[in-house]
Motif scaffolding. Structure first.
Motif, PDB file in Angstrom:
ATOM      1  N   ALA A 241       5.115   5.023   9.550  1.00  0.00           N
ATOM      2  CA  ALA A 241       6.440   4.505   9.911  1.00  0.00           C
ATOM      3  C   ALA A 241       7.335   4.376   8.680  1.00  0.00           C
ATOM      4  O   ALA A 241       8.567   4.353   8.804  1.00  0.00           O
ATOM      5  N   GLY A 242       6.743   4.280   7.501  1.00  0.00           N
ATOM      6  CA  GLY A 242       7.509   4.181   6.263  1.00  0.00           C
ATOM      7  C   GLY A 242       7.696   2.743   5.802  1.00  0.00           C
ATOM      8  O   GLY A 242       7.742   1.805   6.610  1.00  0.00           O
ATOM      9  N   GLY A 243       7.782   2.565   4.498  1.00  0.00           N
ATOM     10  CA  GLY A 243       8.025   1.245   3.926  1.00  0.00           C
ATOM     11  C   GLY A 243       6.799   0.561   3.370  1.00  0.00           C
ATOM     12  O   GLY A 243       6.914  -0.507   2.754  1.00  0.00           O
ATOM     13  N   VAL A 244       5.603   1.155   3.564  1.00  0.00           N
ATOM     14  CA  VAL A 244       4.389   0.586   2.995  1.00  0.00           C
ATOM     15  C   VAL A 244       4.216   1.139   1.582  1.00  0.00           C
ATOM     16  O   VAL A 244       4.082   2.350   1.391  1.00  0.00           O
ATOM     17  N   HIS A 245       4.213   0.254   0.605  1.00  0.00           N
ATOM     18  CA  HIS A 245       4.070   0.670  -0.794  1.00  0.00           C
ATOM     19  C   HIS A 245       2.643   0.527  -1.316  1.00  0.00           C
ATOM     20  O   HIS A 245       2.284   1.159  -2.314  1.00  0.00           O
ATOM     21  N   GLY A 246       1.839  -0.302  -0.648  1.00  0.00           N
ATOM     22  CA  GLY A 246       0.466  -0.491  -1.085  1.00  0.00           C
ATOM     23  C   GLY A 246      -0.331  -1.279  -0.070  1.00  0.00           C
ATOM     24  O   GLY A 246       0.237  -2.008   0.752  1.00  0.00           O
ATOM     25  N   LEU A 247      -1.646  -1.122  -0.106  1.00  0.00           N
ATOM     26  CA  LEU A 247      -2.563  -1.859   0.755  1.00  0.00           C
ATOM     27  C   LEU A 247      -3.730  -2.352  -0.086  1.00  0.00           C
ATOM     28  O   LEU A 247      -4.263  -1.605  -0.919  1.00  0.00           O
ATOM     29  N   ALA A 248      -4.122  -3.592   0.118  1.00  0.00           N
ATOM     30  CA  ALA A 248      -5.257  -4.172  -0.601  1.00  0.00           C
ATOM     31  C   ALA A 248      -6.269  -4.706   0.400  1.00  0.00           C
ATOM     32  O   ALA A 248      -5.965  -5.627   1.169  1.00  0.00           O
ATOM     33  N   HIS A 249      -7.460  -4.110   0.406  1.00  0.00           N
ATOM     34  CA  HIS A 249      -8.565  -4.572   1.240  1.00  0.00           C
ATOM     35  C   HIS A 249      -9.207  -5.757   0.529  1.00  0.00           C
ATOM     36  O   HIS A 249      -9.634  -5.637  -0.625  1.00  0.00           O
ATOM     37  N   ILE A 250      -9.281  -6.906   1.194  1.00  0.00           N
ATOM     38  CA  ILE A 250      -9.759  -8.122   0.536  1.00  0.00           C
ATOM     39  C   ILE A 250     -11.267  -8.221   0.713  1.00  0.00           C
ATOM     40  O   ILE A 250     -11.771  -8.704   1.726  1.00  0.00           O
ATOM     41  N   VAL A 309       1.639  -4.381   1.109  1.00  0.00           N
ATOM     42  CA  VAL A 309       2.792  -4.597   0.232  1.00  0.00           C
ATOM     43  C   VAL A 309       3.902  -3.687   0.750  1.00  0.00           C
ATOM     44  O   VAL A 309       3.756  -2.465   0.734  1.00  0.00           O
ATOM     45  N   VAL A 310       4.985  -4.285   1.225  1.00  0.00           N
ATOM     46  CA  VAL A 310       5.994  -3.498   1.941  1.00  0.00           C
ATOM     47  C   VAL A 310       7.393  -3.767   1.389  1.00  0.00           C
ATOM     48  O   VAL A 310       7.677  -4.830   0.824  1.00  0.00           O
ATOM     49  N   ALA A 311       8.259  -2.782   1.576  1.00  0.00           N
ATOM     50  CA  ALA A 311       9.659  -2.946   1.191  1.00  0.00           C
ATOM     51  C   ALA A 311      10.276  -4.078   2.005  1.00  0.00           C
ATOM     52  O   ALA A 311      10.020  -4.210   3.209  1.00  0.00           O
ATOM     53  N   GLU A 312      11.090  -4.890   1.360  1.00  0.00           N
ATOM     54  CA  GLU A 312      11.668  -6.045   2.035  1.00  0.00           C
ATOM     55  C   GLU A 312      12.459  -5.641   3.274  1.00  0.00           C
ATOM     56  O   GLU A 312      12.380  -6.296   4.322  1.00  0.00           O
ATOM     57  N   ASP A 313      13.207  -4.528   3.194  1.00  0.00           N
ATOM     58  CA  ASP A 313      14.042  -4.138   4.331  1.00  0.00           C
ATOM     59  C   ASP A 313      13.233  -3.491   5.461  1.00  0.00           C
ATOM     60  O   ASP A 313      13.765  -3.234   6.540  1.00  0.00           O
ATOM     61  N   ALA A 314      11.943  -3.231   5.233  1.00  0.00           N
ATOM     62  CA  ALA A 314      11.092  -2.665   6.281  1.00  0.00           C
ATOM     63  C   ALA A 314      10.128  -3.694   6.857  1.00  0.00           C
ATOM     64  O   ALA A 314       9.419  -3.409   7.824  1.00  0.00           O
ATOM     65  N   ALA A 315      10.096  -4.893   6.276  1.00  0.00           N
ATOM     66  CA  ALA A 315       9.077  -5.880   6.628  1.00  0.00           C
ATOM     67  C   ALA A 315       9.136  -6.296   8.096  1.00  0.00           C
ATOM     68  O   ALA A 315       8.102  -6.405   8.764  1.00  0.00           O
ATOM     69  N   GLU A 316      10.325  -6.525   8.625  1.00  0.00           N
ATOM     70  CA  GLU A 316      10.436  -6.983  10.010  1.00  0.00           C
ATOM     71  C   GLU A 316       9.924  -5.924  10.978  1.00  0.00           C
ATOM     72  O   GLU A 316       9.146  -6.222  11.906  1.00  0.00           O
ATOM     73  N   ALA A 317      10.333  -4.671  10.766  1.00  0.00           N
ATOM     74  CA  ALA A 317       9.900  -3.593  11.653  1.00  0.00           C
ATOM     75  C   ALA A 317       8.395  -3.370  11.550  1.00  0.00           C
ATOM     76  O   ALA A 317       7.707  -3.173  12.569  1.00  0.00           O
ATOM     77  N   LEU A 318       7.859  -3.421  10.339  1.00  0.00           N
ATOM     78  CA  LEU A 318       6.429  -3.198  10.163  1.00  0.00           C
ATOM     79  C   LEU A 318       5.611  -4.356  10.743  1.00  0.00           C
ATOM     80  O   LEU A 318       4.527  -4.139  11.294  1.00  0.00           O
ATOM     81  N   THR A 319       6.131  -5.572  10.631  1.00  0.00           N
ATOM     82  CA  THR A 319       5.445  -6.711  11.247  1.00  0.00           C
ATOM     83  C   THR A 319       5.352  -6.512  12.755  1.00  0.00           C
ATOM     84  O   THR A 319       4.287  -6.717  13.360  1.00  0.00           O
ATOM     85  N   GLY A 320       6.451  -6.087  13.375  1.00  0.00           N
ATOM     86  CA  GLY A 320       6.450  -5.829  14.816  1.00  0.00           C
ATOM     87  C   GLY A 320       5.495  -4.724  15.193  1.00  0.00           C
ATOM     88  O   GLY A 320       4.762  -4.827  16.195  1.00  0.00           O
ATOM     89  N   LEU A 321       5.476  -3.649  14.400  1.00  0.00           N
ATOM     90  CA  LEU A 321       4.575  -2.526  14.674  1.00  0.00           C
ATOM     91  C   LEU A 321       3.118  -2.973  14.578  1.00  0.00           C
ATOM     92  O   LEU A 321       2.298  -2.664  15.464  1.00  0.00           O
ATOM     93  N   LEU A 322       2.783  -3.688  13.532  1.00  0.00           N
ATOM     94  CA  LEU A 322       1.398  -4.126  13.345  1.00  0.00           C
ATOM     95  C   LEU A 322       0.965  -5.105  14.428  1.00  0.00           C
ATOM     96  O   LEU A 322      -0.178  -5.064  14.890  1.00  0.00           O
ATOM     97  N   ARG A 323       1.867  -5.969  14.832  1.00  0.00           N
ATOM     98  CA  ARG A 323       1.530  -6.894  15.930  1.00  0.00           C
ATOM     99  C   ARG A 323       1.324  -6.137  17.231  1.00  0.00           C
ATOM    100  O   ARG A 323       0.423  -6.470  18.020  1.00  0.00           O
ATOM    101  N   ALA A 324       2.129  -5.105  17.449  1.00  0.00           N
ATOM    102  CA  ALA A 324       1.958  -4.282  18.652  1.00  0.00           C
ATOM    103  C   ALA A 324       0.618  -3.549  18.628  1.00  0.00           C
ATOM    104  O   ALA A 324       0.060  -3.227  19.681  1.00  0.00           O
TER     105      ALA A 324
END
Length: 348
Positions: A241-250, A309-324
């Protein structure tokens, strides 16, 4: 000339080839369920083949990961509940692959034991297949090693190997910058790290694996065997979807050691510990062991299994996508100037 006087067979030495063959036949249907575009052939060959072009890649870069389950295996062995330990094995490998931006394509397992119990081994491999199926990853091969004298009765060990791919130029992390937001994806328990400590805490608590869980339903053993969550399809959807700059597996190293692995020099993760509620299992571990918050944070995931780790302007859309996609998502902080992880607030 051989006399055959001793009449020894391989089975007499503790290795049952017929049991190994029976296991392969039993797990073939489970492996077949994991088939995906790119798979060539089935189980039983000297190697496993995969066609990247058939999987849809034009200019792919391969990414590989290997891991195990650690001493969580001890609980599975002692309780006899081995059905989900294979999910842990897959998760520990494929969750790492997506942090590089890669789609997991295929998986191989290594199962070693002193004496092969076909039913036990089949239940384990069926769990591996379930993890692969949920990740869109094909189980295309593996190795079963029966090694008498190397393992105590009923003991076994597991290792996993996952290979993924991405188009050239799509590697993560990429573009992490000051002001990016941190989206925490919930864990469902301890996952597969820190179990030597967990086992020590259970020992000093005086409880057994069959005791009622002090922090949830079922027995303590069942609660601590909750399988590691798989974040693959959800995070791949977010990446696309775009806007993801990094992922960290804890994983090992907890929230203190893992997020900095995706940061460029000069940047830090500022994490607000008051943004989410510490799950009961971690509170019980900390209180039973008299554990300092700092030690908890560098040992366990503390309820956050993956950070995007996501771009600030993409955070809302990505939060909705991930929740979906079924995720519990919490904004837990942001990228700031500095080094490592800066904590605000308290968990305990």
């Amino acid at each position: 000339m051989a006399t055959g006087r001793n009449g020894l067979t391989y089975a007499d030495a503790g290795v049952d080839i017929d049991a190994g063959n029976a296991l392969v036949e039993r797990i073939k249907p489970a492996a077949k369920r994991t088939a995906r575009p790119g798979v060539m052939g089935g189980l039983g060959g000297f190697g496993a083949l995969f066609d990247l072009k058939a999987a849809g890649y034009a200019d792919p870069v391969l990414v590989a990961a290997t891991d195990g389950v650690g001493t969580k295996l001890r609980i599975a062995i002692d309780t006899g509940h081995v059905e989900t330990i294979g999910v842990d094995l897959v998760a520990m490998c494929v969750n790492d692959l997506v942090c590089q931006g890669a789609e997991p394509l295929f998986f191989l397992d290594y199962f070693a034991t002193g004496r092969l119990d076909v039913d036990q081994a089949a239940r384990i491999v069926e769990g591996i297949a379930a993890g692969c199926e949920a990740s869109g990853c094909a189980l295309i091969g593996g190795e079963t090693a029966e090694m008498p004298g190397m393992y105590h009765d009923g003991d076994f060990d597991l290792a996993g190997f996952a290979v993924g791919a991405m188009e050239r130029g799509c590697v993560l992390p990429d573009g992490v910058r000051e002001g990016d937001l941190l989206l925490g994806l919930a864990s469902n328990g301890v996952h597969s790290n820190g179990y030597s400590f967990v086992r020590k805490v259970v020992e000093i608590s005086g409880l057994s694996w069959s005791s009622p869980s002090p922090f949830g339903g079922g027995t303590l053993g069942q609660a601590l065997l909750a399988p590691t969550r798989l974040y693959v399809t959800q995070t791949l959807a977010a990446i696309r979807a775009g806007g993801v700059h990094g992922l960290a597996h804890i994983t090992g190293g907890g929230l203190t050691e893992n997020p900095p692995r995706v940061l460029p020099e000069g940047l830090a993760c500022e994490i607000d510990l008051s943004a989410w509620t510490l799950p009961p299992v971690f509170r019980w571990l900390a209180e039973t062991a008299g554990m300092a918050e700092s030690e908890l944070l560098k040992t366990f995931n503390c309820g956050i299994g993956m950070i995007a780790v996501v771009a600030e302007d993409a955070a809302e859309a990505l939060t909705g996508l991930l929740r979906a996609e079924g995720e519990t998502v919490t904004e837990i902080g942001r990228v700031v100037a500095g080094e490592g992880v800066i904590y605000r607030g308290r968990l305990l």
